[in-house]
Design an enzyme around this catalytic site. Structure first.
Site, PDB file in Angstrom:
ATOM      1  N   GLU A 186       0.833  -1.194   0.000  1.00 35.55           N
ATOM      2  CA  GLU A 186       0.000   0.000   0.000  1.00 35.55           C
ATOM      3  C   GLU A 186       0.872   1.249   0.000  1.00 35.55           C
ATOM      4  O   GLU A 186       1.922   1.269   0.626  1.00 35.55           O
ATOM      5  CB  GLU A 186      -0.901  -0.010   1.252  1.00 35.55           C
ATOM      6  CG  GLU A 186      -1.651  -1.336   1.388  1.00 35.55           C
ATOM      7  CD  GLU A 186      -2.419  -1.476   2.712  1.00 35.55           C
ATOM      8  OE1 GLU A 186      -2.684  -0.458   3.363  1.00 35.55           O
ATOM      9  OE2 GLU A 186      -2.738  -2.624   3.076  1.00 35.55           O
ATOM     10  N   GLU A 211      -9.821   5.773   2.933  1.00 39.10           N
ATOM     11  CA  GLU A 211     -10.224   5.001   4.101  1.00 39.10           C
ATOM     12  C   GLU A 211     -10.166   5.911   5.325  1.00 39.10           C
ATOM     13  O   GLU A 211      -9.251   6.709   5.452  1.00 39.10           O
ATOM     14  CB  GLU A 211      -9.266   3.815   4.300  1.00 39.10           C
ATOM     15  CG  GLU A 211      -9.485   3.052   5.595  1.00 39.10           C
ATOM     16  CD  GLU A 211      -8.530   1.854   5.730  1.00 39.10           C
ATOM     17  OE1 GLU A 211      -8.128   1.282   4.715  1.00 39.10           O
ATOM     18  OE2 GLU A 211      -8.187   1.527   6.867  1.00 39.10           O
TER      19      GLU A 211
END
Ligand SMILES: *[C@@H]1O[C@H](CO)[C@@H](O)[C@H](O)[C@H]1NC(C)=O
Ligand SMILES: *[C@@H]1O[C@H](CO)[C@@H](O)[C@H](O)[C@H]1NC(C)=O
Length: 424
Positions: free
Chosen positions: A228, A339
């Site tokens: 990520e 997120e």
């Protein structure tokens, strides 16, 4: 003393005196035990700091209070890993994926002026010498903010958006909320995106807001592999509300392996200019100048390592292939998006923002975007992703809208304010 029942009185009987002595001893040993455990914790924190903070050739103070240590490349945390003891650092990838080239130096065609490139705040004060890499120094407070020394620099379990999950309890469990675009059903060897940079407001220090890409392999159970990269605001991790460049990796669904940035051994950095976890500057303003960063992660077909590039100029380094199981071969899913953590402070939905804090409908200069999203295919070319899906747990809180045009290729707007009329 009340709980001891040590009553006073002018006339002490023998048993009362004994009781008093007993009580005092008890109190002393209690406070000793407390003090011992505090000093044991301090020792543990100090040990961890010594492990993380490598001897610096030079240290640079950033205006945001960070210390950037320039650490000799061969002394970086990666080489604490037993498998990397004899690793020969690769100074360049053997292959760089090609494809349609977008002009990453322009924020948009809607604002014709050329922008100064986005850099890192600490650059205003100095640079790291050749042969070293910049590492954000971990301070005692950074570790103390974590729930434990072990948890510092690590994500909680199941922080991953699972578009196809049939089990809403699973999605809801950790309070993580997403607004993402994704592709799956093929073998992927990398992904790219240009990500609009904002500084979303965080309601509570234990929450965060991030915008990133995920490169995923394996199942969403115990063995998920993930790489990520993107930007995040995380008061708990960094001690402030600044927007920071970050990376993450795990090979077991966030259980025992992996961490943010260089906070464990894994990623091998070769670049002397960009520090993981350092503040990005400048950030975009509402109806004002827009800034974005480009991130490319791809698998080197020869060595198998996963490389990361920031902007057009900075090849940061690589995650060695042996860190992973599924990703040692290829990725099975790519996700891009935002997120946040909703910890439901005061029993209602958090007002922590995602992206710019505005909904996708508002468009350029107001809502946050990802543009030029691409994947690396099996012939190692950058390609437009096919069959893009979108996912969000609660579109009234945070939403996502995709589009496609000549300048931006495949893009989407995403984000939202969290708590509002329709998201109580
Ligand atoms: C999550 O929980 C809320 C309330 O408990 C519920 O309304 C919702 O359907 C659940 N699932 C998802 C996917 O958000
Ligand atoms: C971060 O922002 C919150 C409000 O969004 C504020 O209460 C807090 O003091 C800020 N923290 C720091 C370290 O500036």
């Amino acid at each position: 003393m009340g709980s001891c029942g040590c009553g006073g009185g002018a006339h002490f009987s023998r048993s009362r005196v004994l009781l008093l002595v007993f009580c005092l001893l008890g109190l002393i040993s209690l406070s000793c035990a407390a003090r011992l455990s505090v000093s044991r914790q301090k020792l543990e924190v100090q040990k961890h700091l010594n492990r993380l903070n490598k001897p610096a050739v030079k240290s640079i103070e950033s205006p945001d209070g960070d210390i950037i240590d320039c650490v000799h490349m061969s002394h970086q945390p990666a080489f604490d890993h037993p498998y990397l003891k004899d690793h020969k650092i690769q100074m360049r990838p053997s292959y760089h994926p090609e494809g349609r080239v977008f002009d990453d130096s322009k924020a948009s065609t809607e604002s014709k002026e050329r922008k100064n490139p986005v850099t890192q705040l600490w650059h205003v004060n100095d640079k790291c010498p050749e042969g070293t890499i910049p590492i954000r120094r971990t301070k005692e407070d950074d570790v103390l903010r974590a729930s434990s020394v072990k948890r510092y620099g690590r994500k909680k379990h199941r922080a991953i958006p699972q578009p196809r999950s049939a089990d809403p309890d699973l999605i809801n469990e950790s309070g993580h909320q997403h607004a993402i675009a994704y592709v799956e059903g093929d073998k992927y060897y990398g992904a790219k995106a240009t990500i609009n940079v904002w500084e979303p407001k965080i309601q509570q220090p234990n929450e965060f807001s991030l915008s990133q890409l995920w490169i995923l392999g394996g199942s969403f159970g115990q063995d998920l592999n993930s790489i990520e990269a993107g930007w995040q605001v995380s008061p708990d991790l960094y001690g402030d509300n600044n927007t920071r460049l970050f990376t993450y990796w795990t090979s077991d669904a966030y259980q025992a392996t992996g961490c943010y940035n260089l906070l464990c051994s894994g990623f091998i950095q070769i670049n002397s200019e960009i520090a993981m976890g350092a503040s990005i500057s400048p950030v975009s303003g509402f109806r004002n100048s827009q800034y974005d960063i480009s991130i490319l992660v791809w698998k080197d077909p020869k060595e198998g390592h996963w490389w990361m590039q920031f902007g057009n100029d900075y090849v940061l380094g690589y995650w060695p292939s042996f860190l992973f199981s599924y990703l040692a071969d290829s990725a099975s899913m790519i996700e891009w998006g935002g997120e946040v953590v909703n910890s439901e402070p005061d029993g209602r939905h958090t007002s922590t923002q995602m992206g710019s804090g505005r909904f996708p409908e508002e468009g350029f200069g107001k809502a946050s975007y990802f543009r030029n999203i691409q994947v690396v295919d099996s012939s190692n070319n950058l390609k437009a992703p096919k069959g893009i899906g979108t996912f969000t747990e609660k579109s009234n809180c945070y939403d996502v809208q995709t589009g496609n045009n000549g300048d931006w290729g495949h893009y989407f707007y995403y984000g939202g304010p969290g708590r509002n009329e329709n998201c109580p």
